[in-house]
Design a protein around this motif. Structure first.
Motif, PDB file in Angstrom:
ATOM      1  N   LEU A   1       0.824  -1.203   0.000  1.00 62.50           N
ATOM      2  CA  LEU A   1       0.000   0.000   0.000  1.00 62.50           C
ATOM      3  C   LEU A   1       0.864   1.261   0.000  1.00 62.50           C
ATOM      4  N   PHE A   2       1.997   1.203   0.712  1.00 61.84           N
ATOM      5  CA  PHE A   2       2.867   2.379   0.843  1.00 61.84           C
ATOM      6  C   PHE A   2       3.371   2.862  -0.522  1.00 61.84           C
ATOM      7  N   VAL A   3       3.658   1.933  -1.438  1.00 60.48           N
ATOM      8  CA  VAL A   3       4.161   2.354  -2.751  1.00 60.48           C
ATOM      9  C   VAL A   3       3.074   3.009  -3.593  1.00 60.48           C
ATOM     10  N   ARG A   4       1.843   2.966  -3.134  1.00 55.17           N
ATOM     11  CA  ARG A   4       0.763   3.645  -3.852  1.00 55.17           C
ATOM     12  C   ARG A   4       0.600   5.099  -3.422  1.00 55.17           C
ATOM     13  N   VAL A   5       1.443   5.544  -2.483  1.00 56.87           N
ATOM     14  CA  VAL A   5       1.375   6.934  -2.013  1.00 56.87           C
ATOM     15  C   VAL A   5       2.326   7.785  -2.853  1.00 56.87           C
ATOM     16  N   PRO A   6       1.825   8.741  -3.636  1.00 55.66           N
ATOM     17  CA  PRO A   6       2.700   9.516  -4.535  1.00 55.66           C
ATOM     18  C   PRO A   6       3.734  10.367  -3.806  1.00 55.66           C
ATOM     19  N   ARG A   7       3.396  10.840  -2.589  1.00 58.91           N
ATOM     20  CA  ARG A   7       4.343  11.635  -1.801  1.00 58.91           C
ATOM     21  C   ARG A   7       4.410  11.048  -0.385  1.00 58.91           C
ATOM     22  N   SER A   8       4.963   9.859  -0.290  1.00 61.55           N
ATOM     23  CA  SER A   8       5.116   9.252   1.028  1.00 61.55           C
ATOM     24  C   SER A   8       6.204   9.982   1.804  1.00 61.55           C
ATOM     25  N   THR A   9       6.141   9.902   3.125  1.00 65.69           N
ATOM     26  CA  THR A   9       7.111  10.586   3.975  1.00 65.69           C
ATOM     27  C   THR A   9       7.951   9.560   4.731  1.00 65.69           C
ATOM     28  N   LEU A  10       9.206   9.900   4.957  1.00 63.94           N
ATOM     29  CA  LEU A  10      10.130   8.991   5.630  1.00 63.94           C
ATOM     30  C   LEU A  10       9.616   8.590   7.000  1.00 63.94           C
ATOM     31  N   LEU A  11       9.052   9.548   7.750  1.00 65.65           N
ATOM     32  CA  LEU A  11       8.648   9.282   9.122  1.00 65.65           C
ATOM     33  C   LEU A  11       7.430   8.369   9.220  1.00 65.65           C
ATOM     34  N   GLN A  12       6.753   8.130   8.098  1.00 73.74           N
ATOM     35  CA  GLN A  12       5.642   7.186   8.086  1.00 73.74           C
ATOM     36  C   GLN A  12       6.042   5.813   7.544  1.00 73.74           C
ATOM     37  N   SER A  13       7.303   5.637   7.165  1.00 73.86           N
ATOM     38  CA  SER A  13       7.754   4.335   6.661  1.00 73.86           C
ATOM     39  C   SER A  13       7.965   3.369   7.820  1.00 73.86           C
ATOM     40  N   PHE A  14       7.728   2.076   7.569  1.00 67.17           N
ATOM     41  CA  PHE A  14       7.913   1.089   8.621  1.00 67.17           C
ATOM     42  C   PHE A  14       9.383   0.987   9.016  1.00 67.17           C
ATOM     43  N   ALA A  15      10.298   1.211   8.069  1.00 66.16           N
ATOM     44  CA  ALA A  15      11.725   1.174   8.398  1.00 66.16           C
ATOM     45  C   ALA A  15      12.055   2.222   9.457  1.00 66.16           C
ATOM     46  N   TYR A  16      11.457   3.407   9.345  1.00 72.84           N
ATOM     47  CA  TYR A  16      11.682   4.447  10.355  1.00 72.84           C
ATOM     48  C   TYR A  16      11.102   4.011  11.701  1.00 72.84           C
ATOM     49  N   GLY A  17       9.902   3.461  11.682  1.00 74.95           N
ATOM     50  CA  GLY A  17       9.304   2.997  12.924  1.00 74.95           C
ATOM     51  C   GLY A  17      10.136   1.927  13.599  1.00 74.95           C
ATOM     52  N   ARG A  18      10.675   1.009  12.809  1.00 72.97           N
ATOM     53  CA  ARG A  18      11.509  -0.047  13.377  1.00 72.97           C
ATOM     54  C   ARG A  18      12.801   0.524  13.959  1.00 72.97           C
ATOM     55  N   ALA A  19      13.412   1.485  13.251  1.00 75.55           N
ATOM     56  CA  ALA A  19      14.644   2.104  13.759  1.00 75.55           C
ATOM     57  C   ALA A  19      14.377   2.878  15.048  1.00 75.55           C
TER      58      ALA A  19
ATOM     59  N   GLY B   1       9.229   3.688  -0.475  1.00 70.40           N
ATOM     60  CA  GLY B   1       8.200   3.583  -1.502  1.00 70.40           C
ATOM     61  C   GLY B   1       8.684   4.171  -2.808  1.00 70.40           C
ATOM     62  N   VAL B   2       7.864   5.027  -3.435  1.00 67.96           N
ATOM     63  CA  VAL B   2       8.257   5.664  -4.694  1.00 67.96           C
ATOM     64  C   VAL B   2       8.833   7.054  -4.454  1.00 67.96           C
ATOM     65  N   CYS B   3       9.218   7.335  -3.212  1.00 59.66           N
ATOM     66  CA  CYS B   3       9.758   8.652  -2.862  1.00 59.66           C
ATOM     67  C   CYS B   3      11.098   8.494  -2.164  1.00 59.66           C
ATOM     68  N   ALA B   4      11.764   9.610  -1.950  1.00 55.22           N
ATOM     69  CA  ALA B   4      13.018   9.636  -1.201  1.00 55.22           C
ATOM     70  C   ALA B   4      13.072  10.939  -0.422  1.00 55.22           C
ATOM     71  N   THR B   5      13.880  10.926   0.646  1.00 51.62           N
ATOM     72  CA  THR B   5      14.033  12.108   1.498  1.00 51.62           C
ATOM     73  C   THR B   5      15.511  12.416   1.685  1.00 51.62           C
ATOM     74  N   SER B   6      15.871  13.670   1.517  1.00 52.23           N
ATOM     75  CA  SER B   6      17.213  14.142   1.840  1.00 52.23           C
ATOM     76  C   SER B   6      17.364  14.152   3.353  1.00 52.23           C
ATOM     77  N   GLN B   7      18.440  13.524   3.851  1.00 51.90           N
ATOM     78  CA  GLN B   7      18.607  13.427   5.293  1.00 51.90           C
ATOM     79  C   GLN B   7      19.784  14.237   5.819  1.00 51.90           C
ATOM     80  N   ILE B   8      20.968  14.050   5.226  1.00 54.19           N
ATOM     81  CA  ILE B   8      22.170  14.715   5.729  1.00 54.19           C
ATOM     82  C   ILE B   8      22.996  15.194   4.542  1.00 54.19           C
TER      83      ILE B   8
END
Length: 319
Positions: free
Chosen positions: A19-37, A248-255
């Protein structure tokens, strides 16, 4: 009236990722990888919610829950909910969703809730959140979104004139670009990030969280996760580096980091331009440039605006 509900922790992480890859502008903080970290670093427990209308999924929301002293609950929901297929719900559906979120994170002496809704700034959304029982406590999030579905020529033409000029200079400077889709040198970059955060007075992501997020994205992440680190070298000397997380289909600049020499020769522009092309080639459709603040960081804001992206601002921070 449609039936709106949030199904918490149903299905698998694979179902969530699909479902996450169906979000055109997904956010890093809503990804499961972020939640797990966050869980491995600070003890948060991710709660994955699928927002449904008449039983059909229309959106996603991740809430992080942490117990304190075995009595208090600290809940946070940052940069969500997110909506599938770019379809923003009508006002009645939005209100129903935020009333459900208010129930899921009640505000009382034993529960502390922090929300940074991914809703556009404006009086209508402020009024909506107030009706649902939320109280505004801080400003929203401001960032620049870059559309990577455009052609390379269109992206280049969208750059500000001075941005293009500095990029051309960097391209002629003989710099070598190291492209690393595993971010193996992340500890080195985190040391530089810590130093520049100390010197410039901002709060940086901690090293343990960054490394665990990288690990979640690269070694055990979900569908289409990844970490991209690009370093510009002048001979054997690094002069600029940038880290991006894909979700998903997005990326976020982090550092991002640059030496004095890297700032002089435009190496940061060259690194970002290369990252845009690399992410585009890997199927990333949109890039979140990681936040702007015209008041405290006007130079960074001008630099990011020069990419030709869309400036957005969310409605605020709420409790």
């Amino acid at each position: 009236m449609p039936d709106i509900d949030i199904a918490w922790n149903e299905g698998t992480v694979g179902d969530w990722d699909a479902l996450f890859v169906r979000v055109p502008r997904s956010t890093l903080l809503q990804s499961f990888a972020y939640g797990r970290a966050m869980g491995r670093t600070y003890g948060h427990v991710p709660r994955l919610g699928v927002i449904r209308r008449d039983g059909e999924p229309i959106g996603l929301v991740q809430m992080l829950d942490r117990r304190m002293l075995k009595l208090f609950h600290d809940r946070q929901c940052y940069r969500g909910p997110l909506w599938l297929d770019g379809t923003i719900p009508d006002a009645d559906t939005l209100e129903a969703v935020f009333r459900l979120l208010r129930r899921a994170c009640p505000g009382n002496p034993l529960n502390r809730a922090n929300l940074l809704p991914e809703l556009p700034a404006g009086p209508e959304n402020e009024a909506l959140l107030a009706r649902c029982g939320f109280r505004k406590v801080g400003p929203g999030y401001r960032t620049i979104w870059l559309d990577l579905t455009r052609s390379e020529e269109a992206m280049h033409a969208g750059l500000a004139r001075d941005w293009r000029k500095r990029l051309r200079g960097a391209e002629k400077a003989g710099l070598v670009l190291d492209v690393d889709w595993k971010a193996d040198n992340l500890p080195w970059l985190m040391k530089l990030e810590h130093d520049q955060a100390r010197d410039k007075g901002f709060r940086a992501m901690t090293g343990p969280l960054a490394v665990r997020l990288r690990n979640a994205m690269v070694k055990g992440g979900g569908l289409n996760d990844g970490a991209l680190m690009i370093t510009a070298l002048d001979g054997s000397t690094p002069v600029a580096c940038w880290l991006f997380f894909r979700h998903g289909v997005c990326a976020t600049s982090q550092i991002s980091w640059a030496s004095e020499a890297g700032r002089r020769n435009g190496a940061t522009r060259l690194v970002l331009w290369k990252a845009m092309l690399e992410l585009k080639q890997r199927g990333v459709c949109a890039l979140d440039l990681g936040g702007i603040n015209p008041d405290t960081a006007p130079g960074v804001t001008e630099f990011k605006l020069g990419t030709g992206g869309e400036a957005v601002e969310t409605v605020g921070q709420y409790r």
